[in-house]
Design a protein around this motif. Structure first.
Motif, short mmCIF file in Angstrom:
data_model
loop_
_atom_site.label_atom_id
_atom_site.label_comp_id
_atom_site.label_asym_id
_atom_site.label_seq_id
_atom_site.Cartn_x
_atom_site.Cartn_y
_atom_site.Cartn_z
N ARG A 11 -19.15 7.11 2.89
CA ARG A 11 -18.98 6.91 1.44
C ARG A 11 -19.35 8.21 0.75
NH1 ARG A 11 -23.68 4.73 3.11
NH2 ARG A 11 -25.59 5.26 1.97
N PHE A 12 -18.94 8.34 -0.51
CA PHE A 12 -19.36 9.50 -1.29
C PHE A 12 -20.88 9.50 -1.45
CE2 PHE A 12 -15.19 10.28 -3.86
CZ PHE A 12 -14.72 11.08 -2.84
N TYR A 13 -21.47 10.67 -1.26
CA TYR A 13 -22.89 10.84 -1.55
C TYR A 13 -23.08 10.77 -3.06
CZ TYR A 13 -27.57 12.87 -0.98
OH TYR A 13 -28.93 13.08 -0.98
N LYS A 14 -24.30 10.50 -3.50
CA LYS A 14 -24.57 10.32 -4.93
C LYS A 14 -24.09 11.53 -5.72
CE LYS A 14 -29.37 11.86 -4.26
NZ LYS A 14 -30.79 11.46 -4.39
N ASN A 15 -23.41 11.21 -6.81
CA ASN A 15 -22.87 12.19 -7.77
C ASN A 15 -21.71 13.03 -7.21
OD1 ASN A 15 -24.83 11.45 -9.70
ND2 ASN A 15 -26.31 12.86 -8.77
N ARG A 16 -21.22 12.71 -6.01
CA ARG A 16 -20.06 13.42 -5.48
C ARG A 16 -18.78 12.70 -5.93
NH1 ARG A 16 -24.10 16.16 -3.93
NH2 ARG A 16 -24.14 17.27 -1.93
N VAL A 17 -17.72 13.46 -6.16
CA VAL A 17 -16.43 12.89 -6.55
C VAL A 17 -15.34 13.56 -5.75
CG1 VAL A 17 -17.19 12.33 -8.90
CG2 VAL A 17 -16.09 14.54 -8.45
N GLY A 18 -14.13 12.97 -5.78
CA GLY A 18 -12.99 13.54 -5.09
C GLY A 18 -12.15 14.37 -6.05
N GLU A 19 -10.84 14.20 -5.98
CA GLU A 19 -9.96 14.96 -6.86
C GLU A 19 -10.24 14.63 -8.32
OE1 GLU A 19 -5.92 14.32 -5.83
OE2 GLU A 19 -6.09 15.17 -3.82
N LYS A 20 -10.12 15.65 -9.16
CA LYS A 20 -10.38 15.41 -10.58
C LYS A 20 -9.56 16.37 -11.43
CE LYS A 20 -14.55 18.31 -10.50
NZ LYS A 20 -16.01 18.35 -10.80
N PRO B 51 -25.24 15.09 3.25
CA PRO B 51 -24.92 16.50 2.98
C PRO B 51 -26.15 17.40 3.02
CG PRO B 51 -23.85 15.06 1.39
CD PRO B 51 -24.84 14.21 2.15
N LYS B 52 -25.93 18.57 3.58
CA LYS B 52 -26.92 19.64 3.53
C LYS B 52 -26.57 20.60 2.40
CE LYS B 52 -28.07 21.44 7.48
NZ LYS B 52 -28.01 22.25 8.73
N ARG B 53 -25.27 20.61 2.04
CA ARG B 53 -24.79 21.52 1.00
C ARG B 53 -24.02 20.72 -0.05
NH1 ARG B 53 -22.24 26.43 4.71
NH2 ARG B 53 -24.09 26.76 6.04
N SER B 54 -23.96 21.27 -1.24
CA SER B 54 -23.27 20.58 -2.34
C SER B 54 -21.76 20.59 -2.18
CB SER B 54 -23.64 21.22 -3.68
OG SER B 54 -23.28 22.60 -3.69
N SER B 55 -21.26 21.42 -1.28
CA SER B 55 -19.81 21.53 -1.11
C SER B 55 -19.22 20.39 -0.30
CB SER B 55 -19.46 22.86 -0.43
OG SER B 55 -20.07 22.94 0.86
N VAL B 56 -20.03 19.55 0.33
CA VAL B 56 -19.53 18.43 1.12
C VAL B 56 -19.88 17.13 0.42
CG1 VAL B 56 -19.53 19.66 3.30
CG2 VAL B 56 -21.59 18.45 2.59
N LYS B 57 -19.18 16.05 0.78
CA LYS B 57 -19.17 14.87 -0.08
C LYS B 57 -19.76 13.60 0.53
CE LYS B 57 -14.80 16.47 -2.08
NZ LYS B 57 -13.36 16.16 -2.24
N TYR B 58 -19.84 13.52 1.84
CA TYR B 58 -20.03 12.20 2.44
C TYR B 58 -21.43 11.96 2.99
CZ TYR B 58 -14.94 12.03 2.23
OH TYR B 58 -13.64 12.05 1.81
N THR B 59 -21.77 10.69 3.04
CA THR B 59 -22.96 10.22 3.75
C THR B 59 -22.55 8.95 4.48
OG1 THR B 59 -25.29 9.59 3.52
CG2 THR B 59 -23.80 8.80 1.82
N GLY B 60 -23.32 8.58 5.52
CA GLY B 60 -22.97 7.37 6.24
C GLY B 60 -23.53 7.35 7.64
N THR B 61 -22.82 6.64 8.53
CA THR B 61 -23.29 6.43 9.91
C THR B 61 -22.12 6.57 10.87
OG1 THR B 61 -24.97 4.87 9.12
CG2 THR B 61 -24.46 4.83 11.47
#
Length: 495
Positions: free
Chosen positions: A352-361, A326-336
């Motif tokens: 996968r979710f980037y560190k400290n990112r979550v989905g629905e809550k 992610p470049k911005r906090s509004s997006v969630k994923y990292t990977g390849t």
């Protein structure tokens, strides 16, 4: 008794013929250092094959093929192993890692920048992917279990009930707490079926065969826990009477008959619509040309950082290996992601979710005693080019943890005598872990009339064996079960 040589020869010949013409080859795909290679492809001919599971294991039926048919074992980043079917035996197979350097690949060609690669990926999405008016034969496997962190069910106040009766209440609640916190069992749900996709919002499912491995005694779904709590209430309250049920400040019913409850949990679990929706969502969430797909790291290029890490090959096709975060906090994923140099199609994405990112809550812990958070989501989607020139998913793996917290007071008030009431607290905390694997076995185009004319059934008729049986899927090429699934067995005393 006289030994019948002709009969013995007939039996021997029959067994030999069965072994030759109905053979299943099983094995394990490994690296040179003897580590398992998950999701490698084992293919016979042009389009018939399976993938290895997370432990590198596979099983594939080889009947109906000529001895000279070619078998290819392959995986991104590794050199393929090719052999004739006559030499394809049940054993371990080792793939050598392909070592590539960007500088070597682009000695005579100016390399594209990662921004250019991602530009072409998005420009060619409609050209590379198509999902509408297709029928996918799929194999689905879902693995579910719960990790209990805290549980406390207790009678807090009562009138009109005997002391012994309340002791029995709390004894049963204590057993429910223990089963939640100490349970290590998993449940498995497999099915094979045909998913017809009309458009982005409509699909129908025909289930061919469905299996559920579940020890009902250890079922820890929220629905099951609610049912078990209801069973305790039913066991100790007068089932012939009508009650008003309140939770906190809210009255949820004033006419509950404990003897006439509908089995809504079973209706949900056995609903064909339930598994159709899940399967359809998995495909459409990973459909890169769908504007509503979940994988925004393909289309939202301004919100992610990309880095061209290396190149590799799948057969003779060069593939870019691109990492993203992610470049911005509004997006969630990292990977390849792995991108074809020829078509600029994404042929695989690991995310996968980037560190400290979550989905629905949902956090109403202070107000209503309820909290829910989707955590640790990760997935893999692989695509394969078909004869029509489009790429279709060949395998999807999704895993997610769902943290939950419920802390609610409940009160049962007897309608005929409102002085008779019982109040108890219900506190539970834990994490549901769910993994769903979807293997695409084949694909066919369909007409709109075919979709409209098919009448979908309402329920799924599950087989529920008490132990894992290797013959369950012997007539199909499916994902080889993990060893933990092969070990599934309900103790005889629990039958």
């Amino acid at each position: 008794m006289k030994f019948n040589h002709r009969y013995f020869f007939f039996i021997f010949a029959s067994l030999l013929a069965s072994n030759i013409y109905s053979q299943t080859v099983s094995g394990k795909v490994l690296t040179a250092s003897q580590e398992a290679i998950p999701y490698a492809t084992v293919q016979i001919g042009e389009s018939y094959g399976v993938i290895t599971n997370e432990e590198g294991l596979f099983s594939i039926k080889t009947n109906d093929f000529d001895d000279n048919e070619m078998v290819r074992i392959s995986c991104l980043g590794y050199e393929s192993v090719d052999l004739k079917l006559i030499n394809f035996k049940s054993q371990d197979y080792t793939l050598k890692e392909k070592v590539n350097e960007l500088s070597e690949v682009f000695i005579t060609n100016k390399p594209l920048s990662v921004d250019s690669i991602m530009f072409y990926v998005n420009a060619k999405l409609k050209e590379n992917y198509r999902f509408h008016l297709n029928e996918f034969k799929i194999f689905s496997r879902k693995t579910e279990y719960i990790v209990g962190e805290n549980a406390d069910f207790e009678i807090t106040k009562s009138t009109g009930f005997r002391k012994k009766q309340l002791e029995l209440f709390n004894t049963d609640f204590d057993k429910l707490e223990t089963s939640l916190l100490n349970n290590n069992s998993k449940q498995y749900t497999d099915f094979i079926g045909s998913l017809m996709i009309l458009d982005d919002s409509q699909a129908k499912l025909k289930v061919e065969k469905a299996i559920r491995l579940l020890d009902e005694r250890n079922n820890q779904s929220l629905e099951s826990l609610a049912e078990k709590g209801n069973d305790i209430v039913l066991k100790h309250l007068d089932k012939d009477k009508i009650y008003t049920v309140k939770t906190g400040l809210f009255k949820i019913s004033d006419s509950v008959s404990l003897d006439n409850r509908e089995d809504k949990m079973a209706d949900t679990i056995n609903s064909l619509g339930h598994i159709r929706t899940k399967s359809f969502e998995m495909i459409m969430n990973n459909a890169l040309n769908n504007s509503n797909n979940r994988l925004d790291f393909i289309s939202e290029t301004k919100k992610y950082n990309y880095e061209l890490k290396d190149v590799t090959f799948i057969d003779d096709e060069m593939v870019y290996i691109i990492d993203f975060k992610p470049k911005r906090s509004s997006v969630k994923y990292t990977g390849t992601i792995y991108v074809s140099n020829e078509t600029f199609a994404v042929i695989r994405a690991d995310y996968r979710f980037y560190k400290n990112r979550v989905g629905e809550k949902l956090n109403l812990r202070l107000l209503f005693g309820v909290k829910y958070v989707e955590k640790n989501q990760e997935g893999i989607v692989a695509f394969k080019k078909d004869d029509d020139g489009y790429y279709y998913p060949s395998f999807i793996n999704e895993q997610i943890d769902r943290y939950f917290y419920i802390n609610r007071p409940f009160k049962f008030i007897e309608n005929s005598n409102t002085s008779n009431k019982v109040s108890f607290s219900f506190k539970i905390e834990g994490t549901f872990k769910e993994k769903t694997e979807l293997l695409i076995l084949s694909r066919n185009e369909i007409e709109t009339s075919t979709f409209n004319s098919y009448k979908e059934l309402k329920d799924v008729d599950y087989e529920t064996p008490k132990t894992y049986d290797a013959s369950i899927w012997s007539d199909y090429n499916v994902i080889e079960p993990l060893n933990e699934m092969k070990d599934f067995k309900i103790p005889v005393e629990e039958y």
